[in-house]
Design a protein around this motif. Structure first.
Motif, PDB file in Angstrom:
ATOM      1  N   HIS A  19     119.500  50.583  -9.006  1.00 53.51           N
ATOM      2  CA  HIS A  19     119.294  50.555 -10.460  1.00 53.51           C
ATOM      3  C   HIS A  19     120.219  49.543 -11.126  1.00 53.51           C
ATOM      4  CE1 HIS A  19     118.544  51.904 -14.533  1.00 53.51           C
ATOM      5  NE2 HIS A  19     119.859  51.936 -14.717  1.00 53.51           N
ATOM      6  N   ARG A  20     119.669  48.824 -12.079  1.00 55.86           N
ATOM      7  CA  ARG A  20     120.449  47.988 -12.965  1.00 55.86           C
ATOM      8  C   ARG A  20     119.687  47.874 -14.277  1.00 55.86           C
ATOM      9  NH1 ARG A  20     121.308  42.502  -9.979  1.00 55.86           N
ATOM     10  NH2 ARG A  20     122.529  42.094 -11.854  1.00 55.86           N
ATOM     11  N   GLU A  21     120.411  47.682 -15.371  1.00 53.93           N
ATOM     12  CA  GLU A  21     119.787  47.690 -16.690  1.00 53.93           C
ATOM     13  C   GLU A  21     118.834  46.516 -16.868  1.00 53.93           C
ATOM     14  OE1 GLU A  21     119.798  50.056 -18.905  1.00 53.93           O
ATOM     15  OE2 GLU A  21     121.052  51.232 -17.552  1.00 53.93           O
ATOM     16  N   LYS A  22     119.260  45.357 -16.417  1.00 59.31           N
ATOM     17  CA  LYS A  22     118.409  44.184 -16.532  1.00 59.31           C
ATOM     18  C   LYS A  22     117.905  43.810 -15.145  1.00 59.31           C
ATOM     19  CE  LYS A  22     120.772  42.452 -20.652  1.00 59.31           C
ATOM     20  NZ  LYS A  22     121.486  41.301 -21.283  1.00 59.31           N
ATOM     21  N   GLY A  23     117.273  42.676 -15.057  1.00 62.54           N
ATOM     22  CA  GLY A  23     116.776  42.248 -13.762  1.00 62.54           C
ATOM     23  C   GLY A  23     115.267  42.206 -13.710  1.00 62.54           C
ATOM     24  N   LEU A  24     114.717  42.252 -12.501  1.00 59.47           N
ATOM     25  CA  LEU A  24     113.279  42.111 -12.280  1.00 59.47           C
ATOM     26  C   LEU A  24     112.730  43.369 -11.629  1.00 59.47           C
ATOM     27  CD1 LEU A  24     113.304  38.478 -10.850  1.00 59.47           C
ATOM     28  CD2 LEU A  24     112.463  39.163 -13.106  1.00 59.47           C
ATOM     29  N   SER A  25     111.574  43.793 -12.116  1.00 65.59           N
ATOM     30  CA  SER A  25     110.920  44.966 -11.526  1.00 65.59           C
ATOM     31  C   SER A  25     110.276  44.593 -10.196  1.00 65.59           C
ATOM     32  CB  SER A  25     109.854  45.508 -12.483  1.00 65.59           C
ATOM     33  OG  SER A  25     108.759  44.606 -12.567  1.00 65.59           O
ATOM     34  N   GLY A  26     109.898  45.607  -9.460  1.00 65.18           N
ATOM     35  CA  GLY A  26     109.240  45.371  -8.186  1.00 65.18           C
ATOM     36  C   GLY A  26     107.954  44.593  -8.344  1.00 65.18           C
ATOM     37  N   ASN A  27     107.136  44.951  -9.325  1.00 62.74           N
ATOM     38  CA  ASN A  27     105.864  44.246  -9.517  1.00 62.74           C
ATOM     39  C   ASN A  27     106.069  42.815  -9.984  1.00 62.74           C
ATOM     40  OD1 ASN A  27     104.230  46.303  -8.637  1.00 62.74           O
ATOM     41  ND2 ASN A  27     103.830  47.140 -10.675  1.00 62.74           N
ATOM     42  N   ASN A  36     115.653  45.627 -10.083  1.00 61.73           N
ATOM     43  CA  ASN A  36     116.288  46.659 -10.908  1.00 61.73           C
ATOM     44  C   ASN A  36     115.911  48.084 -10.528  1.00 61.73           C
ATOM     45  OD1 ASN A  36     113.675  46.918 -11.903  1.00 61.73           O
ATOM     46  ND2 ASN A  36     114.128  45.976 -13.894  1.00 61.73           N
ATOM     47  N   GLY A  37     115.221  48.250  -9.407  1.00 57.21           N
ATOM     48  CA  GLY A  37     114.890  49.591  -8.950  1.00 57.21           C
ATOM     49  C   GLY A  37     113.701  50.220  -9.637  1.00 57.21           C
ATOM     50  N   LYS A  38     112.993  49.439 -10.465  1.00 60.14           N
ATOM     51  CA  LYS A  38     111.838  49.965 -11.184  1.00 60.14           C
ATOM     52  C   LYS A  38     110.549  49.321 -10.674  1.00 60.14           C
ATOM     53  CE  LYS A  38     114.702  50.468 -15.320  1.00 60.14           C
ATOM     54  NZ  LYS A  38     114.920  50.033 -16.734  1.00 60.14           N
ATOM     55  N   ARG A  39     109.453  50.075 -10.740  1.00 53.25           N
ATOM     56  CA  ARG A  39     108.172  49.545 -10.271  1.00 53.25           C
ATOM     57  C   ARG A  39     107.657  48.472 -11.207  1.00 53.25           C
ATOM     58  NH1 ARG A  39     103.288  53.501  -8.755  1.00 53.25           N
ATOM     59  NH2 ARG A  39     104.644  53.756  -6.930  1.00 53.25           N
ATOM     60  N   GLY A  40     107.738  48.701 -12.513  1.00 49.93           N
ATOM     61  CA  GLY A  40     107.250  47.727 -13.489  1.00 49.93           C
ATOM     62  C   GLY A  40     105.767  47.885 -13.755  1.00 49.93           C
ATOM     63  N   ARG A  41     105.262  47.036 -14.618  1.00 52.48           N
ATOM     64  CA  ARG A  41     103.858  47.105 -15.002  1.00 52.48           C
ATOM     65  C   ARG A  41     102.964  46.535 -13.910  1.00 52.48           C
ATOM     66  NH1 ARG A  41     103.942  45.100 -21.363  1.00 52.48           N
ATOM     67  NH2 ARG A  41     105.313  46.779 -22.141  1.00 52.48           N
TER      68      ARG A  41
END
Length: 264
Positions: A18-26, A235-240
């Motif tokens: 996890h990080r606040e900024k960065g790039l999502s997985g998608n 960032n540890g997120k899947r994203g849109r």
């Protein structure tokens, strides 16, 4: 239950990335798809008739020689070098996907399904043939890598004696099989995915391991390592975006490149 991590372990794993900024997985997968498209365009049949073919002349160090190339061939070679960025990103998210999936069996089944769907477009787009038996598409490689990681984790999490030896034997067998079946990247790809798996819960160790995982492509001006700063931004997120896009894009872009070759 076909998952490898408990809810608590999954939460801890995601916290490590996890990080606040960065790039999502998608977002990272979209970047990889763009580089993969240019790579396949430069190496496939679409632009070959116009002279856009990568240079395979290398010096004594195994590094491609760019000087003196025709402009079209130089551009194709640059596109191929840039395309080295894609595979490490897909390897990274293959590991992430297997560990975070609620059903790893379905994930492997999806990879195999689209591997078979993509094989004819792969052969047409890259080799201009309906069936080309000497090179299989990368989804077979990713499916093999996923199955290897699942098997290794189950062995290492078990209570068998000499479990490290069994896990190593599985890894070696999968790497050899990938090479024998002529999957894209062969044993080198399996090695890369397993190395990423071994450090999967640590961002900095993943960067260091990535240097060793992709040494086999380092002679190509090291462009493969441009993928590591991108992965570091995850960032540890899947994203849109939907998961099916990436499965569908692979055969679709190869088929599109083949149709382009028919037009020009």
């Amino acid at each position: 239950m076909n998952r490898l991590l408990s809810p608590e372990a999954k939460e801890s794993f995601l916290a490590a990335w996890h990080r606040e900024k960065g790039l999502s997985g998608n977002a990272l997968k979209m970047i990889a798809c763009v580089f993969m498209f240019f790579d396949h365009m430069s190496q496939g049949v679409a632009l070959n008739s116009l002279g856009f073919t990568p240079a395979y002349v290398v010096n004594s160090w195994g590094i491609p020689v760019l000087s003196g190339l025709p402009t079209a061939s130089l551009l194709a070679t640059i596109a191929t070098l840039a395309g080295r960025i894609a595979f490490p990103i897909f390897c990274f998210f293959l590991v992430q996907g297997v560990l975070l999936s609620g059903d790893y069996k379905k994930q492997i089944q999806r990879l195999l399904l689209f591997a078979f769907i993509a094989e004819v477009p792969f052969d047409l787009g890259l080799f201009g043939q309906i069936f080309y038996w000497d090179h299989q598409n990368v989804l077979f490689e990713l499916a093999m890598g996923a199955a290897t990681i699942v098997g290794m984790k189950k062995i290492l999490d078990g209570d068998k004696k000499r479990k490290q030896a069994y896990a190593a034997a599985l890894f070696i067998a999968a790497a050899i099989l990938a090479e024998v079946l002529k999957f894209d990247y062969g044993l080198a790809g399996i090695i890369a995915m397993v190395l990423f798996y071994l450090v999967c819960n640590d961002r900095r160790r993943t960067m260091v391991m990535g240097i060793f995982a992709f040494l086999f492509e380092a002679p190509l001006y090291g462009t493969v390592y441009l993928s590591l700063p991108l992965i570091y931004q995850y960032n540890g997120k899947r994203g849109r975006g939907g998961r099916w896009f990436f499965y569908i894009f692979y055969p679709a872009h190869l088929l599109a490149l083949y149709f382009i070759s028919l037009i020009i």
